[in-house]
Design a protein around this motif. Structure first.
Motif, PDB file in Angstrom:
ATOM      1  N   ARG A 212     -13.113   5.104 -52.022  1.00  0.00           N
ATOM      2  CA  ARG A 212     -13.775   3.854 -51.152  1.00  0.00           C
ATOM      3  C   ARG A 212     -12.940   2.748 -50.509  1.00  0.00           C
ATOM      4  N   HIS A 213     -13.255   2.342 -49.448  1.00  0.00           N
ATOM      5  CA  HIS A 213     -11.641   1.150 -49.050  1.00  0.00           C
ATOM      6  C   HIS A 213     -13.092  -0.418 -50.382  1.00  0.00           C
TER       7      HIS A 213
ATOM      8  N   GLY B  29      -8.649 -11.357 -45.284  1.00  0.00           N
ATOM      9  CA  GLY B  29      -8.341 -11.292 -46.264  1.00  0.00           C
ATOM     10  C   GLY B  29      -7.330 -10.240 -46.592  1.00  0.00           C
TER      11      GLY B  29
ATOM     12  N   LYS C 202     -15.985   1.869 -47.007  1.00  0.00           N
ATOM     13  CA  LYS C 202     -15.560   2.796 -45.901  1.00  0.00           C
ATOM     14  C   LYS C 202     -14.683   4.233 -46.728  1.00  0.00           C
TER      15      LYS C 202
ATOM     16  N   ASP D  90      -4.167  -7.858 -44.088  1.00  0.00           N
ATOM     17  CA  ASP D  90      -2.902  -7.093 -43.649  1.00  0.00           C
ATOM     18  C   ASP D  90      -3.330  -6.146 -42.779  1.00  0.00           C
ATOM     19  N   ALA D  91      -3.702  -6.120 -41.353  1.00  0.00           N
ATOM     20  CA  ALA D  91      -4.263  -5.015 -40.675  1.00  0.00           C
ATOM     21  C   ALA D  91      -3.120  -5.030 -39.126  1.00  0.00           C
ATOM     22  N   SER D  92      -2.222  -5.942 -39.240  1.00  0.00           N
ATOM     23  CA  SER D  92      -0.958  -5.950 -38.641  1.00  0.00           C
ATOM     24  C   SER D  92      -0.819  -4.090 -37.830  1.00  0.00           C
TER      25      SER D  92
ATOM     26  N   LYS E  24       3.831   1.916 -41.324  1.00  0.00           N
ATOM     27  CA  LYS E  24       2.105   1.253 -40.913  1.00  0.00           C
ATOM     28  C   LYS E  24       1.459   0.493 -42.545  1.00  0.00           C
ATOM     29  N   TRP E  25       1.165   1.829 -43.163  1.00  0.00           N
ATOM     30  CA  TRP E  25       0.188   1.151 -44.098  1.00  0.00           C
ATOM     31  C   TRP E  25       0.381   0.601 -45.335  1.00  0.00           C
TER      32      TRP E  25
ATOM     33  N   LYS F 264       2.995   5.944 -39.403  1.00  0.00           N
ATOM     34  CA  LYS F 264       1.562   5.809 -39.608  1.00  0.00           C
ATOM     35  C   LYS F 264       2.155   5.184 -41.066  1.00  0.00           C
TER      36      LYS F 264
ATOM     37  N   ASN G 166     -20.718  -2.955 -43.766  1.00  0.00           N
ATOM     38  CA  ASN G 166     -20.270  -1.365 -43.728  1.00  0.00           C
ATOM     39  C   ASN G 166     -21.820  -0.907 -43.103  1.00  0.00           C
TER      40      ASN G 166
ATOM     41  N   ASN H 219       1.270  -5.684 -48.464  1.00  0.00           N
ATOM     42  CA  ASN H 219       1.533  -6.604 -48.187  1.00  0.00           C
ATOM     43  C   ASN H 219      -0.362  -7.203 -48.812  1.00  0.00           C
ATOM     44  N   ASP H 220      -0.328  -6.847 -48.874  1.00  0.00           N
ATOM     45  CA  ASP H 220      -2.080  -6.331 -49.037  1.00  0.00           C
ATOM     46  C   ASP H 220      -2.100  -7.084 -51.360  1.00  0.00           C
TER      47      ASP H 220
ATOM     48  N   CYS I 199     -10.651   0.851 -41.943  1.00  0.00           N
ATOM     49  CA  CYS I 199     -10.521   0.535 -43.141  1.00  0.00           C
ATOM     50  C   CYS I 199     -12.995   0.102 -42.772  1.00  0.00           C
ATOM     51  N   HIS I 200     -13.145   0.388 -41.573  1.00  0.00           N
ATOM     52  CA  HIS I 200     -14.087  -0.079 -41.406  1.00  0.00           C
ATOM     53  C   HIS I 200     -15.031   1.443 -40.085  1.00  0.00           C
TER      54      HIS I 200
ATOM     55  N   ARG J  52       3.430  -1.139 -45.459  1.00  0.00           N
ATOM     56  CA  ARG J  52       3.979  -2.754 -44.960  1.00  0.00           C
ATOM     57  C   ARG J  52       2.500  -2.980 -44.966  1.00  0.00           C
ATOM     58  N   ARG J  53       1.161  -2.877 -44.529  1.00  0.00           N
ATOM     59  CA  ARG J  53       0.381  -3.047 -44.579  1.00  0.00           C
ATOM     60  C   ARG J  53      -0.773  -3.771 -46.166  1.00  0.00           C
TER      61      ARG J  53
END
Lengths: 126, 156
Positions: free
Chosen positions: A68-69, B66, A74, B68-70, A96-97, A93, B134, A103-104, B40-41, A99-100
């Motif tokens: 779950r995010h 907050g 989600k 990174d969604a690049s 991309k994931w 993909k 949500n 970073n998070d 993510c949503h 990388r993101r």
């Protein structure tokens, strides 16, 4: 004749696009110049690495199950290839994931070694 | 004659009535938008924010609330165009914050506040809801653009 062409085209397309989770392990190990460690990958995945979240914050500590995010709530489909055949089959993909999400969770990009370790652990999950 | 006029008049009235109380959003099909904006949503309806808000948001995806969604530049431009073309918020009068910057959160719009004025702080904090972002927690058909009161539920 036309059928042969269609089959040939399909095979060619499959050859270009399809990647397997193992291909990514091979790629990251090659980039790192060292073999991966599933044990190190497990530790990396389940502990915070400087950021507010660990990988497990969203993907759970056992990514055979759905996650779950951490912020939006989600549902996230399982990350381990054994539980979800769609994972790690598309290089764009995957890049991309990583990388993101690196970073998070780390406030930087992951090293090839870190990615190889995580891949080795995810592939070991059954 | 009457038979022809009546249905078309009804359709016209329905069309006029819709924008005022539309909690059912028509989601134009867009594969890139769906792929990139619903990981993510849920994919929020473009109509929920003003075009200026979408432009501002899409211009800073590496710091997206907050996270990174690049995404790659080609997709970024395509999705921005799609959102701007389908944006809403023109009539709500709440397209900017107090500093004059475009609102970035749907939850900060006056329309959202008005529609959710009866939801208590305790309700928002329920583990099954967690965040006002949500939507699907209480609007099970949110991903299809359905946000009407009669389709909403209150999860435990």
């Amino acid at each position: 004749m036309r059928h042969i062409l269609i089959i040939a085209a399909a095979l060619f397309a499959a050859d270009v696009q399809a990647e397997t989770p193992r291909d990514f392990l091979t790629r990251f190990e090659k980039e790192a110049g060292a073999v991966a460690s599933a044990e190190r990958g497990a530790r990396f995945f389940t502990t915070k690495q400087g950021g507010e979240w660990s990988c497990a914050s969203c993907h759970t500590e056992r990514p055979m199950q759905a996650g779950r995010h951490a912020k939006t709530g989600k549902a996230i489909t399982p990350l381990a290839p054994a539980a979800n055949a769609e994972r790690f089959t598309d290089a764009a993909k995957v890049d991309k994931w990583f990388r993101r999400n690196c970073n998070d969770t780390l406030n930087r990009l992951c090293s090839a070694q870190e990615k190889a370790d995580v891949m080795a652990w995810l592939l070991a999950l059954k | 004659m009457k038979r022809i006029i009546a249905p078309s008049l009804f359709a016209l009235l329905a069309a006029l009535a819709l924008p005022a109380q539309a909690d059912s959003y028509r989601l134009p099909k867009n594969a890139v938008f769906e792929e990139e904006c619903s990981s993510c949503h849920i994919a929020f309806p473009p109509q929920m924010l003003h075009a200026d808000s979408w432009r501002a948001m899409m211009g800073d995806l590496s710091r997206h609330f907050g996270s990174d969604a690049s995404i790659d530049e080609k997709h970024r431009v395509a999705i921005t165009d799609f959102l701007v073309a389908n944006a809403g918020g023109r009539k709500t009068g709440d397209t900017r914050d107090a500093q004059g910057k475009p609102l970035l959160r749907i939850t900060e719009t006056a329309r959202f506040a008005k529609k959710h004025r009866e939801i208590s702080a305790a309700t928002w904090k329920r583990p099954s809801i967690k965040s006002p972002a949500n939507c699907a927690a209480c609007h099970p058909l949110a991903a299809a653009g359905e946000y009407s009161d009669h389709s909403a539920v209150s999860p435990k």
